[in-house]
Design a protein around this motif. Sequence first.
Motif, PDB file in Angstrom:
ATOM      1  N   UNK A   1       0.793  -1.258  -0.053  1.00  0.00           N
ATOM      2  CA  UNK A   1       0.023   0.083   0.021  1.00  0.00           C
ATOM      3  C   UNK A   1       0.918   1.188   0.125  1.00  0.00           C
ATOM      4  N   UNK A   2       1.021   1.907  -0.986  1.00  0.00           N
ATOM      5  CA  UNK A   2       1.704   3.321  -1.183  1.00  0.00           C
ATOM      6  C   UNK A   2       1.036   4.174  -2.080  1.00  0.00           C
ATOM      7  N   UNK A   3       1.122   5.633  -1.901  1.00  0.00           N
ATOM      8  CA  UNK A   3       0.547   6.463  -2.765  1.00  0.00           C
ATOM      9  C   UNK A   3       1.438   6.853  -4.024  1.00  0.00           C
ATOM     10  N   UNK A   4       2.450   6.203  -4.217  1.00  0.00           N
ATOM     11  CA  UNK A   4       3.171   6.328  -5.481  1.00  0.00           C
ATOM     12  C   UNK A   4       3.783   4.978  -5.938  1.00  0.00           C
ATOM     13  N   UNK A   5       4.203   4.863  -7.108  1.00  0.00           N
ATOM     14  CA  UNK A   5       4.521   3.480  -7.419  1.00  0.00           C
ATOM     15  C   UNK A   5       5.971   3.137  -8.127  1.00  0.00           C
ATOM     16  N   UNK A   6       6.464   4.492  -8.634  1.00  0.00           N
ATOM     17  CA  UNK A   6       7.565   4.448  -9.629  1.00  0.00           C
ATOM     18  C   UNK A   6       9.021   4.069  -9.115  1.00  0.00           C
ATOM     19  N   UNK A   7       9.074   4.050  -7.709  1.00  0.00           N
ATOM     20  CA  UNK A   7      10.571   3.928  -7.228  1.00  0.00           C
ATOM     21  C   UNK A   7      10.620   2.339  -6.752  1.00  0.00           C
ATOM     22  N   UNK A   8       9.488   1.580  -6.798  1.00  0.00           N
ATOM     23  CA  UNK A   8       9.724   0.116  -6.324  1.00  0.00           C
ATOM     24  C   UNK A   8      10.308  -0.616  -7.654  1.00  0.00           C
ATOM     25  N   UNK A   9      11.263  -1.937  -7.652  1.00  0.00           N
ATOM     26  CA  UNK A   9      11.648  -2.508  -8.718  1.00  0.00           C
ATOM     27  C   UNK A   9      10.281  -3.070  -9.248  1.00  0.00           C
ATOM     28  N   UNK A  10      10.481  -2.984 -10.669  1.00  0.00           N
ATOM     29  CA  UNK A  10       9.497  -3.566 -11.495  1.00  0.00           C
ATOM     30  C   UNK A  10       9.123  -4.860 -11.359  1.00  0.00           C
ATOM     31  N   UNK A  11      10.206  -5.602 -11.195  1.00  0.00           N
ATOM     32  CA  UNK A  11       9.895  -7.313 -10.876  1.00  0.00           C
ATOM     33  C   UNK A  11       9.235  -7.622  -9.664  1.00  0.00           C
ATOM     34  N   UNK A  12       8.959  -6.536  -8.786  1.00  0.00           N
ATOM     35  CA  UNK A  12       8.431  -7.045  -7.588  1.00  0.00           C
ATOM     36  C   UNK A  12       6.868  -7.062  -7.847  1.00  0.00           C
ATOM     37  N   UNK A  13       6.154  -6.562  -8.702  1.00  0.00           N
ATOM     38  CA  UNK A  13       4.796  -6.792  -8.656  1.00  0.00           C
ATOM     39  C   UNK A  13       4.309  -7.564  -9.855  1.00  0.00           C
TER      40      UNK A  13
END
Length: 180
Positions: free
Chosen positions: A85-97
């Motif tokens: 749960x987070x209000x932004x998404x660009x900084x997570x590694x793409x492979x996580x989701x």
Amino acid sequence: MATFTAEARPSPNILVTGTPGTGKSTLCQETAQRLGMQYINVGDLAKEKELYEGWDEEYQCPILDEDRIIDELEDVVREGNCVLDYHSCEFFPERWFDLIFVLRTDNTILYNRLEARGYTGRKLQDNIQCEIFQTILEEARNSYLPSIVYELSSNEPEEIDSNIEKIRSTILKWKMNNQR
Ligand code: ADP
């Protein structure tokens, strides 16, 4: 400890994102409980472990230390079955989701929710504008495969149930397509 690559996770990781006040925490907690997933509130984790790297004078809030957040979560996320749960998404590694759900709320409803939360002035206006310009939806579509990004309406309490069902069926579909 068994670990899984993005392709080999037995259960998908999902990210629920959207403008503050759109109902992420409410939906994620309920989803995790009903679907037996692990709930991770990234904002709460940062606060708890003080994963900050400074202070934003303009918005009067701490600046997230993104690298430390990623280090902190890497092992948990690798196992799959997480709902973040987070209000932004660009900084997570793409492979996580494997699946991304972006919550959307009508402006007037969102305004009232944020006002009730004590937001005023610039902070209130900026969040409403963020929703009007569908900033988070665009961010999600630009950061992940658009085919794994789903928009969910989050205006009425009844939509919590229907959104969980949508998440459940999307996860089932993912599992069928990723069966080995
Ligand atoms: P976020 O985590 O996105 O900031 P919250 O889950 O804290 O949002 O929800 C903000 C407010 O909106 C809370 O008061 C919550 O009870 C309410 N809320 C959440 N989802 C819905 C919904 N689908 N319909 C009506 N109210 C909702």
